[in-house]
Design a protein around this motif. Structure first.
Motif, mmCIF file in Angstrom:
data_model
loop_
_atom_site.group_PDB
_atom_site.id
_atom_site.type_symbol
_atom_site.label_atom_id
_atom_site.label_comp_id
_atom_site.label_asym_id
_atom_site.label_seq_id
_atom_site.Cartn_x
_atom_site.Cartn_y
_atom_site.Cartn_z
ATOM 1 N N UNK A 6 0.836 -1.194 0.000
ATOM 2 C CA UNK A 6 0.000 0.000 0.000
ATOM 3 C C UNK A 6 0.875 1.250 0.000
ATOM 4 N N UNK A 7 0.346 2.318 -0.563
ATOM 5 C CA UNK A 7 1.154 3.517 -0.788
ATOM 6 C C UNK A 7 1.718 4.097 0.520
ATOM 7 N N UNK B 129 -4.045 13.610 -4.752
ATOM 8 C CA UNK B 129 -2.891 14.283 -5.343
ATOM 9 C C UNK B 129 -1.715 14.323 -4.356
ATOM 10 N N UNK B 130 -2.047 14.507 -3.072
ATOM 11 C CA UNK B 130 -0.992 14.510 -2.042
ATOM 12 C C UNK B 130 -0.350 13.133 -1.932
ATOM 13 N N UNK B 131 -1.183 12.108 -1.981
ATOM 14 C CA UNK B 131 -0.666 10.736 -1.888
ATOM 15 C C UNK B 131 0.251 10.447 -3.084
ATOM 16 N N UNK B 132 -0.191 10.853 -4.270
ATOM 17 C CA UNK B 132 0.628 10.647 -5.475
ATOM 18 C C UNK B 132 1.965 11.395 -5.342
ATOM 19 N N UNK B 154 -0.978 1.761 -7.544
ATOM 20 C CA UNK B 154 -0.757 1.726 -6.085
ATOM 21 C C UNK B 154 -1.542 2.852 -5.410
ATOM 22 N N UNK B 155 -1.462 4.040 -5.996
ATOM 23 C CA UNK B 155 -2.158 5.193 -5.409
ATOM 24 C C UNK B 155 -3.672 4.957 -5.443
ATOM 25 N N UNK B 160 -8.567 4.037 -2.662
ATOM 26 C CA UNK B 160 -9.935 3.517 -2.596
ATOM 27 C C UNK B 160 -10.152 2.678 -1.340
ATOM 28 N N UNK B 161 -9.078 2.016 -0.857
ATOM 29 C CA UNK B 161 -9.207 1.267 0.413
ATOM 30 C C UNK B 161 -9.456 2.219 1.589
#
Lengths: 25, 212
Positions: A6-7, B129-132, B154-155, B160-161
């Motif tokens: 997970x990221x 966008x922050x996660x990416x 992955x993002x 979505x989880x």
């Protein structure tokens, strides 16, 4: 192809987040 | 040899010094652990600027062995440690913030700190966008090589989880649920070193005013 991580788990491996380094001589 | 001579009770303190007894009462540390952290703090805060305050360059130097170049995550951690937001980490800020990383610290504190860390723009939500941006920053600093489509996958999967109500942003409640299911996401929030801090910096005994 590597198993999908997970990221956030991936991000947690950043050296910038590894504060344990502060304690290394 | 082996004996500890009486220490100067009023040796020079760094600016912003706070009493270990006070800090211990407010954190997960014992008084001796706070005193040991002061030894580490002095080392870090005199590494470049010699003013007894930790500057961003000194923080980077300790983490990366070089003070050059920004790192998104190290700079975020620095900014969160800098509670007064005056550009430096004072001793009290150092101890209070590190306390969250103590293995004994409440899980809820670790969860909340990580949320603030990842909420890059401080909106109260973690956006896709922050996660990416964070995944790309991680890849930039590491040897990992992932295609754009793998990054997107992955993002998207992670997002979505975590975004259980599907409103395209992760709120603190969703984050709490996500880390409960994925505890490895908080792995970096506990530092085993903090349990052995008095062993790592035994010189604190020279300056100690209490016996825990």
């Amino acid at each position: 192809r590597p198993a999908v991580m997970n990221a956030f788990e991936l991000i947690s491996t950043s050296q910038g987040l590894n504060l344990g380094t502060l304690f290394e001589k | 040899m082996g004996c500890v001579l009486s220490s100067p009770r009023r040796s020079r303190r760094t600016p912003g010094y706070e009493e270990p007894t006070v800090l211990a009462s407010q954190t997960s540390f014992t008084v001796n652990e706070v005193e040991a952290l002061y030894e580490l703090y002095k080392k870090l805060s005199y590494s470049i600027f010699k003013d007894g305050l930790i500057h961003k360059e000194e923080f980077r130097l300790a983490l990366f062995r070089t003070s050059k170049g920004a790192n998104l995550f190290a700079d975020r951690v620095f900014d969160l440690f800098d509670l007064k937001r005056n550009g430096v980490i004072e001793f009290g800020e150092f101890v209070r913030s590190l306390s969250i990383f103590h293995p004994r610290a409440p899980e809820s504190d670790k969860t909340a700190f990580a949320f603030k860390l990842y909420d890059l723009r401080g909106t109260g939500y973690i956006e896709k966008e922050e996660l990416r941006e964070m995944v790309v920053a991680l890849l930039d600093e590491s040897d990992l090589c992932l295609s754009d489509s793998a990054v997107e996958e992955i993002v998207d999967n992670t997002f979505s989880q975590a975004d259980s109500n599907g409103d395209d942003r992760i709120d603190p409640k969703e984050w709490e649920e996500f880390v409960k299911k994925n505890p490895a996401s908080l792995r970096n929030m506990s530092l085993p070193y903090l349990q052995d801090i008095t062993t790592a910096f035994p010189s604190f005994v020279m300056h100690s005013e209490v016996d825990d």
